[in-house]
Design an enzyme around this catalytic site. Structure first.
Site, PDB file in Angstrom:
ATOM      1  N   ARG A   1       0.851  -1.196   0.000  1.00  0.00           N
ATOM      2  CA  ARG A   1       0.000   0.000   0.000  1.00  0.00           C
ATOM      3  C   ARG A   1       0.890   1.251   0.000  1.00  0.00           C
ATOM      4  O   ARG A   1       2.118   1.161   0.057  1.00  0.00           O
ATOM      5  CB  ARG A   1      -0.903   0.000   1.237  1.00  0.00           C
ATOM      6  CG  ARG A   1      -0.118   0.199   2.519  1.00  0.00           C
ATOM      7  CD  ARG A   1      -0.990   0.226   3.757  1.00  0.00           C
ATOM      8  NE  ARG A   1      -0.216   0.686   4.894  1.00  0.00           N
ATOM      9  CZ  ARG A   1      -0.492   0.422   6.172  1.00  0.00           C
ATOM     10  NH1 ARG A   1      -1.526  -0.316   6.471  1.00  0.00           N
ATOM     11  NH2 ARG A   1       0.257   0.905   7.125  1.00  0.00           N
TER      12      ARG A   1
ATOM     13  N   ASP B   1       5.978  -7.572   1.269  1.00  0.00           N
ATOM     14  CA  ASP B   1       5.315  -6.915   2.407  1.00  0.00           C
ATOM     15  C   ASP B   1       4.896  -7.965   3.423  1.00  0.00           C
ATOM     16  O   ASP B   1       4.723  -9.143   3.073  1.00  0.00           O
ATOM     17  CB  ASP B   1       4.075  -6.126   1.919  1.00  0.00           C
ATOM     18  CG  ASP B   1       3.761  -4.922   2.815  1.00  0.00           C
ATOM     19  OD1 ASP B   1       3.458  -5.132   3.997  1.00  0.00           O
ATOM     20  OD2 ASP B   1       3.802  -3.790   2.319  1.00  0.00           O
TER      21      ASP B   1
ATOM     22  N   ASP C   1       9.328  -9.860   5.520  1.00  0.00           N
ATOM     23  CA  ASP C   1       9.458  -9.115   6.773  1.00  0.00           C
ATOM     24  C   ASP C   1      10.869  -8.554   6.787  1.00  0.00           C
ATOM     25  O   ASP C   1      11.846  -9.300   6.927  1.00  0.00           O
ATOM     26  CB  ASP C   1       9.231 -10.047   7.976  1.00  0.00           C
ATOM     27  CG  ASP C   1       9.418  -9.309   9.295  1.00  0.00           C
ATOM     28  OD1 ASP C   1       9.853  -8.137   9.280  1.00  0.00           O
ATOM     29  OD2 ASP C   1       9.134  -9.912  10.342  1.00  0.00           O
ATOM     30  N   VAL C   2      10.982  -7.236   6.632  1.00  0.00           N
ATOM     31  CA  VAL C   2      12.306  -6.630   6.431  1.00  0.00           C
ATOM     32  C   VAL C   2      13.230  -6.763   7.639  1.00  0.00           C
ATOM     33  O   VAL C   2      14.424  -6.483   7.530  1.00  0.00           O
ATOM     34  CB  VAL C   2      12.196  -5.134   6.042  1.00  0.00           C
ATOM     35  CG1 VAL C   2      11.490  -4.958   4.717  1.00  0.00           C
ATOM     36  CG2 VAL C   2      11.527  -4.306   7.151  1.00  0.00           C
TER      37      VAL C   2
ATOM     38  N   ASN D   1      11.600   0.673   1.049  1.00  0.00           N
ATOM     39  CA  ASN D   1      10.484   1.582   1.332  1.00  0.00           C
ATOM     40  C   ASN D   1       9.772   1.284   2.652  1.00  0.00           C
ATOM     41  O   ASN D   1       9.232   2.194   3.276  1.00  0.00           O
ATOM     42  CB  ASN D   1       9.479   1.495   0.164  1.00  0.00           C
ATOM     43  CG  ASN D   1       8.147   2.125   0.511  1.00  0.00           C
ATOM     44  OD1 ASN D   1       7.992   3.345   0.514  1.00  0.00           O
ATOM     45  ND2 ASN D   1       7.151   1.293   0.818  1.00  0.00           N
TER      46      ASN D   1
ATOM     47  N   TYR E   1      11.683   8.706  15.612  1.00  0.00           N
ATOM     48  CA  TYR E   1      11.489   8.481  14.171  1.00  0.00           C
ATOM     49  C   TYR E   1      12.575   9.241  13.417  1.00  0.00           C
ATOM     50  O   TYR E   1      13.190   8.722  12.481  1.00  0.00           O
ATOM     51  CB  TYR E   1      10.085   8.955  13.772  1.00  0.00           C
ATOM     52  CG  TYR E   1       9.771   8.848  12.285  1.00  0.00           C
ATOM     53  CD1 TYR E   1       9.465   7.626  11.706  1.00  0.00           C
ATOM     54  CD2 TYR E   1       9.763   9.977  11.474  1.00  0.00           C
ATOM     55  CE1 TYR E   1       9.171   7.525  10.347  1.00  0.00           C
ATOM     56  CE2 TYR E   1       9.462   9.890  10.122  1.00  0.00           C
ATOM     57  CZ  TYR E   1       9.166   8.663   9.566  1.00  0.00           C
ATOM     58  OH  TYR E   1       8.876   8.569   8.230  1.00  0.00           O
TER      59      TYR E   1
HETATM   60  N1  LIG Z   1       3.588   9.188   4.567  1.00  0.00           N
HETATM   61  C1  LIG Z   1       4.458  10.115   4.910  1.00  0.00           C
HETATM   62  O1  LIG Z   1       4.085  11.234   5.282  1.00  0.00           O
HETATM   63  C2  LIG Z   1       5.948   9.847   4.833  1.00  0.00           C
HETATM   64  C3  LIG Z   1       6.821  10.923   4.951  1.00  0.00           C
HETATM   65  C4  LIG Z   1       8.189  10.707   4.912  1.00  0.00           C
HETATM   66  C5  LIG Z   1       8.686   9.416   4.727  1.00  0.00           C
HETATM   67  N2  LIG Z   1       7.809   8.382   4.605  1.00  0.00           N
HETATM   68  C6  LIG Z   1       8.396   7.038   4.455  1.00  0.00           C
HETATM   69  O2  LIG Z   1       7.923   6.433   3.263  1.00  0.00           O
HETATM   70  C7  LIG Z   1       7.859   5.004   3.431  1.00  0.00           C
HETATM   71  C8  LIG Z   1       6.475   4.513   3.030  1.00  0.00           C
HETATM   72  O3  LIG Z   1       5.508   5.162   3.848  1.00  0.00           O
HETATM   73  P1  LIG Z   1       3.941   5.152   3.556  1.00  0.00           P
HETATM   74  O4  LIG Z   1       3.456   6.499   3.865  1.00  0.00           O
HETATM   75  O5  LIG Z   1       3.648   4.529   2.254  1.00  0.00           O
HETATM   76  O6  LIG Z   1       3.492   4.188   4.784  1.00  0.00           O
HETATM   77  P2  LIG Z   1       2.345   3.062   4.857  1.00  0.00           P
HETATM   78  O7  LIG Z   1       2.169   2.805   6.312  1.00  0.00           O
HETATM   79  O8  LIG Z   1       1.162   3.472   4.077  1.00  0.00           O
HETATM   80  O9  LIG Z   1       3.033   1.818   4.143  1.00  0.00           O
HETATM   81  C9  LIG Z   1       4.136   1.167   4.730  1.00  0.00           C
HETATM   82  C10 LIG Z   1       4.199  -0.262   4.241  1.00  0.00           C
HETATM   83  O10 LIG Z   1       5.308  -0.900   4.894  1.00  0.00           O
HETATM   84  C11 LIG Z   1       4.871  -2.204   5.271  1.00  0.00           C
HETATM   85  N3  LIG Z   1       5.679  -2.737   6.378  1.00  0.00           N
HETATM   86  C12 LIG Z   1       5.656  -2.393   7.688  1.00  0.00           C
HETATM   87  N4  LIG Z   1       6.465  -3.189   8.397  1.00  0.00           N
HETATM   88  C13 LIG Z   1       7.026  -4.058   7.528  1.00  0.00           C
HETATM   89  C14 LIG Z   1       7.946  -5.131   7.663  1.00  0.00           C
HETATM   90  N5  LIG Z   1       8.452  -5.495   8.859  1.00  0.00           N
HETATM   91  N6  LIG Z   1       8.328  -5.800   6.543  1.00  0.00           N
HETATM   92  C15 LIG Z   1       7.792  -5.485   5.338  1.00  0.00           C
HETATM   93  N7  LIG Z   1       6.908  -4.488   5.147  1.00  0.00           N
HETATM   94  C16 LIG Z   1       6.515  -3.782   6.235  1.00  0.00           C
HETATM   95  C17 LIG Z   1       3.434  -2.018   5.675  1.00  0.00           C
HETATM   96  O11 LIG Z   1       2.731  -3.238   5.734  1.00  0.00           O
HETATM   97  C18 LIG Z   1       2.943  -1.070   4.589  1.00  0.00           C
HETATM   98  O12 LIG Z   1       2.478  -1.771   3.453  1.00  0.00           O
HETATM   99  C19 LIG Z   1       8.211   4.736   4.894  1.00  0.00           C
HETATM  100  O13 LIG Z   1       9.572   4.359   4.993  1.00  0.00           O
HETATM  101  C20 LIG Z   1       7.986   6.081   5.558  1.00  0.00           C
HETATM  102  O14 LIG Z   1       8.736   6.248   6.731  1.00  0.00           O
HETATM  103  C21 LIG Z   1       6.457   8.560   4.639  1.00  0.00           C
END
Ligand SMILES: NC(=O)c1ccc[n+]([C@@H]2O[C@H](COP(=O)([O-])OP(=O)(O)OC[C@H]3O[C@@H](n4cnc5c(N)ncnc54)[C@H](O)[C@@H]3O)[C@@H](O)[C@H]2O)c1
Length: 267
Positions: free
Chosen positions: A16, A37, A63-64, A90, A160
């Site tokens: 997602r 994922d 699982d990363v 990601n 964070y």
């Molecule tokens: N949304 C924001 O505002 C934002 C801003 C800056 C950086 N980011 C970074 O961008 C990246 C993606 O964020 P997003 O907004 O799409 O978040 P999200 O929560 O919508 O998606 C994150 C995904 O990572 C997966 N995930 C979590 N733990 C996991 C694991 N152990 N192994 C494999 N997959 C795992 C989740 O299941 C999910 O599908 C992240 O690294 C986040 O820190 C997001």
């Protein structure tokens, strides 16, 4: 421009959000995409959307935080599509707590996903990336999801910020390390502002709680005002940057950070 024809990409956390949008954009640009994922059913749905649209995409459990899971994912990608050209680290989680309130358990989980996951992904995929880099004029590519919280301090979320600051400098150090070893793997980071995904919604809820208002919509409004461009980001804003960094158009970029934040850190 920004084509990925014939390339194979593995994206962590791509069920997602930003990862899923990146998978869609990469497939549309001609890549074969592996969606890894912990949300396996959702990952399968994303893969199906890609194949329904005429692209090439498969889902696998990843699982990363574990080396064995990354080893299986890297092997799965090369078995399915013959090689690996692109890794997008990601997967990430958000904490939404002050340093005085977080527990050791929360810290451990945050570090395991946001930092250990990026290192293990890099370590376990590097041999395949180095191999494919040999036959590509601009090498293979890793794109790490950092954040603006990895560039400037975060009043409400220091832990964070610590993990994302780590990703920022790990990116530069990895680029130097691979350069020294003669491995043709470019390594760059992306620094999003606030993006409207599940994680974005989580940040508004946390901010509302942390500032004592409990008004999530007001917290969203505050976040929007912090972006001079006048809106919050969407997953596509970031996915387009990731596709560029992964493509040969970014062939002279390594050890760099691309900021996509609507001007937030320009202030
Ligand atoms: N949304 C924001 O505002 C934002 C801003 C800056 C950086 N980011 C970074 O961008 C990246 C993606 O964020 P997003 O907004 O799409 O978040 P999200 O929560 O919508 O998606 C994150 C995904 O990572 C997966 N995930 C979590 N733990 C996991 C694991 N152990 N192994 C494999 N997959 C795992 C989740 O299941 C999910 O599908 C992240 O690294 C986040 O820190 C997001």
């Amino acid at each position: 421009m920004n084509r990925l024809d014939g390339k194979v990409a593995l994206i962590s956390g791509a069920a997602r959000g930003i990862g899923a949008e990146t998978a869609h954009k990469m497939a549309a640009a001609g890549a074969s995409v592996v969606i890894g994922d912990v949300l396996v059913d959702r990952a399968r749905e994303t893969a199906k959307e890609i194949t329904d649209a005429g692209g090439k995409g498969v889902a696998l459990a990843l699982d990363v935080t574990t080396e064995a899971s990354w080893a299986a994912a890297a092997a799965g990608a090369t078995k399915q599509f013959g090689k690996l050209d692109i890794l997008v680290n990601n997967a990430g989680i958000f904490l939404g707590k002050d340093l005085m309130d977080a527990t050791m358990e929360e810290w451990g989980r945050l570090v395991a996903i946001n930092m250990t996951g990026v290192w293990l992904g890099t370590k376990m995929c590097a041999p395949a990336l180095a191999e494919s880099g040999k036959s590509s004029p601009h090498g293979s590519a890793i794109v790490n999801l950092a954040s603006i919280a990895g560039l400037v301090g975060s009043q409400l979320d220091p832990l964070y910020s610590m993990t994302k600051g780590g990703v920022t400098l790990f990116t530069k150090s990895t680029a130097l390390s691979f350069g020294r070893m003669g491995w043709k793997i470019r390594v760059n980071s992306i620094h999003p502002g606030v993006i409207e995904t599940d994680m974005g919604a989580q940040t508004f809820a946390s901010r509302a709680r942390q500032t004592g208002s409990n008004d999530v919509e007001a917290a969203r409004g505050v976040a929007m005002k912090q972006h001079p461009i006048g809106r919050l980001g969407v997953a596509e804003d970031i996915a387009l940057g990731i596709v560029f960094l992964a493509s040969d158009d970014a062939g002279f970029m390594t050890g760099s950070g691309m900021v996509i934040d609507g001007g937030l850190t320009a202030q």
